[in-house]
Design an enzyme around this catalytic site. Structure first.
Site, PDB file in Angstrom:
ATOM      1  N   TRP A   1       0.818  -1.255   0.039  1.00 36.75           N
ATOM      2  CA  TRP A   1       0.080  -0.110   0.051  1.00 36.75           C
ATOM      3  C   TRP A   1       0.895   1.211   0.020  1.00 36.75           C
ATOM      4  O   TRP A   1       0.528   2.199  -0.651  1.00 36.75           O
ATOM      5  CB  TRP A   1      -0.992   0.203   1.409  1.00 36.75           C
ATOM      6  CG  TRP A   1      -1.683   1.273   1.506  1.00 36.75           C
ATOM      7  CD1 TRP A   1      -2.955   1.426   0.890  1.00 36.75           C
ATOM      8  CD2 TRP A   1      -1.448   2.364   2.017  1.00 36.75           C
ATOM      9  NE1 TRP A   1      -3.428   2.648   1.304  1.00 36.75           N
ATOM     10  CE2 TRP A   1      -2.463   3.420   1.947  1.00 36.75           C
ATOM     11  CE3 TRP A   1      -0.286   2.835   2.882  1.00 36.75           C
ATOM     12  CZ2 TRP A   1      -2.564   4.800   2.329  1.00 36.75           C
ATOM     13  CZ3 TRP A   1      -0.018   4.337   3.332  1.00 36.75           C
ATOM     14  CH2 TRP A   1      -1.326   5.146   3.088  1.00 36.75           C
ATOM     15  N   HIS A   2       1.942   1.244   0.775  1.00 32.70           N
ATOM     16  CA  HIS A   2       2.839   2.401   0.993  1.00 32.70           C
ATOM     17  C   HIS A   2       3.552   2.828  -0.366  1.00 32.70           C
ATOM     18  O   HIS A   2       3.974   3.869  -0.706  1.00 32.70           O
ATOM     19  CB  HIS A   2       3.926   2.000   1.895  1.00 32.70           C
ATOM     20  CG  HIS A   2       3.456   2.387   3.277  1.00 32.70           C
ATOM     21  ND1 HIS A   2       2.757   1.290   4.086  1.00 32.70           N
ATOM     22  CD2 HIS A   2       3.314   3.459   4.139  1.00 32.70           C
ATOM     23  CE1 HIS A   2       2.262   1.716   5.130  1.00 32.70           C
ATOM     24  NE2 HIS A   2       2.765   2.958   5.285  1.00 32.70           N
ATOM     25  N   GLY A   3       3.767   1.571  -1.134  1.00 33.03           N
ATOM     26  CA  GLY A   3       4.285   2.182  -2.726  1.00 33.03           C
ATOM     27  C   GLY A   3       4.610   1.158  -3.475  1.00 33.03           C
ATOM     28  O   GLY A   3       4.771  -0.195  -2.974  1.00 33.03           O
TER      29      GLY A   3
END
Length: 469
Positions: free
Chosen positions: A331-333
């Site tokens: 989700w973060h990258g």
């Protein structure tokens, strides 16, 4: 990584003059309309204008996501095929994220796979930017459809109210990821904005501004230089840069959240607490209960528990934990470094979960020792989060444990500022907390921050780290 400079405009970020002018126009009108039916249309118009300042085309995407989930729940209320409509929402929202956030990542890895088989064809790289804030408002909107399906809330009948809930400008870019059952009812209540609300909101905003400009941006100078070419530095420098990044990302993200909550508070909205002194955690589970709380609780409620949570035995619990943490990393990258970061935290939980439940760990290990051990692990894991590639992360870890020596040219003032903040946090969670609740002390701290910003801190237009997610 898609770094923060990929975002097209920084003009309306909280710590810039354009945002100050925007708020000075929006806020008095909002207060004048707060008891009328025009309040929500004005709030929605202001939020859409705010978002359009980054890229007008982004409005098409947020309007589409809003309208689809509003329609899905409307249809769900009238149809026996509720699960089908829920699937429409989930597939659409995950599809939006997949297309705009991960298309480049998938293309890059497919091309690498083709190349490994000596196939000369290359899939064209997508040429669009990641729409700012999409990970946050998509998750917020999707939680509404899931909660309605579960029977946890009533259907929102006003499209204007729902659109304002999704796009509320203080929290639009980087959260908190609010639940509909908390924020939607606030949309319908005429806010009673007291002098205390304004004072508390301004105080929160100043604290967030101080974290961002005086602390995060100052630390980023050292961190960015070292992490841009980690192979040029020895162990002390890399350890120091990683330690600084640990605090930089905390100051940057919690600073954004403080400013968002402060602006919202001045408008009569209460947004959830998103950070609670995470570097004082005594276990990794405790850390995730304190760090990015709105996201951690989202993954717990909508991923971990639906997978079975801890109801499927020891193996099932660890499997569900691993899946949840890896998805959180992704989700973060769109990069393998983020996936590894999530996996490292999952492995850390595997090792420490049972230990943290033992009487020995709870009662015999000093609290400070537990806090330092957790802090050390979290700081180590940040290497994968910050490194530009897996190769860079490997270089940093190898050199950190090589014990080579070179003068790290440590900016002493940065250490002093971190020490002061850390000391404040320890005191805030001790018996001395009552001191910080005294009005003269709180006012004195805020005034001190304002003076520091005015005298020492340079003007800053650096973007927030979490805007790229």
């Amino acid at each position: 990584h898609s770094r923060i400079d990929a975002i097209e405009s920084h003009e309306m970020l909280f710590h810039t003059w354009p945002f100050a002018l925007f708020f000075l126009v929006v806020y008095p009108v909002y207060l004048a309309l707060k008891g009328t039916r025009f309040r929500l249309p004005w709030l929605l118009a202001a939020s859409y204008f705010f978002y359009a300042c980054f890229n007008p085309l982004y409005l098409i995407l947020i309007a589409y996501a809003t309208l689809l989930d509003y329609t899905v729940v409307t249809r769900m209320a009238k149809s026996p095929r509720r699960k089908m409509w829920l699937s429409v929402s989930i597939i659409n929202n995950i599809g939006l994220l997949g297309f705009f956030k991960y298309a480049g990542f998938v293309t890059e890895n497919l091309n690498a796979l083709l190349s490994s088989f000596n196939i000369s064809y290359a899939i064209p790289e997508p040429g669009f930017l990641l729409p700012i804030g999409i990970s946050f408002y998509v998750f917020q909107s999707m939680s509404y459809t899931i909660d309605y399906y579960r029977g946890n809330m009533e259907r929102e009948k006003s499209l204007i109210a729902y659109a304002a809930f999704v796009s509320l400008f203080p929290r639009l870019l980087a959260g908190p990821i609010e639940r509909a059952k908390n924020l939607l009812p606030q949309m319908h209540r005429a806010p009673i904005v007291s002098v205390q609300d304004i004072a508390d909101g301004l105080s929160l905003f100043v604290v967030g501004l101080f974290k961002k400009v005086a602390l995060a941006d100052y630390l980023s100078i050292y961190v960015d230089n070292i992490y841009a070419a980690p192979g040029q530095y020895e162990s002390p420098t890399l350890i120091l840069a990683t330690f600084f990044f640990c605090w930089q990302i905390y100051f940057d993200f919690s600073g954004y959240t403080d400013m968002a909550r402060g602006v919202a508070r001045m408008m009569g909205f209460n947004l959830m607490l998103n950070f609670n002194n995470p570097y004082l955690a005594t276990g990794l589970g405790d850390f995730w209960a304190r760090w990015h709380i709105s996201l951690s609780s989202w993954f717990k409620d909508y991923v971990y528990i639906p997978l079975g949570g801890n109801r499927k035995g020891t193996f099932g619990t660890y499997r569900n934990m691993f899946i949840t943490m890896v998805i959180s990393g992704l989700w973060h990258g769109a990069a393998w470094t983020f996936i590894i970061w999530g996996a490292v935290h999952a492995l850390g939980r595997f090792v420490t979960r049972e230990l943290e439940r033992t009487t020995f760990y709870r009662d015999k290990v000093p609290k400070l020792v537990k806090q330092l051990l957790v802090f050390a692990f979290v700081t180590f894991a940040w290497i994968f989060f910050r490194a530009e590639s897996i190769g860079d992360a490997g270089v940093i870890i190898t050199r950190i444990f090589s014990f080579g020596w070179a003068n790290p040219n440590c900016p002493v003032w940065a250490l002093v500022l971190i020490f002061i903040v850390w000391l404040y946090q320890f005191a805030h969670e001790s018996r001395l907390r009552w001191i910080f609740d005294l009005a003269p002390v709180r006012i004195g701290i805020v005034v001190g921050m304002i003076i520091y910003l005015a005298v020492f801190a340079p003007s800053s237009e650096q973007g927030f780290i979490y805007l790229q997610f």
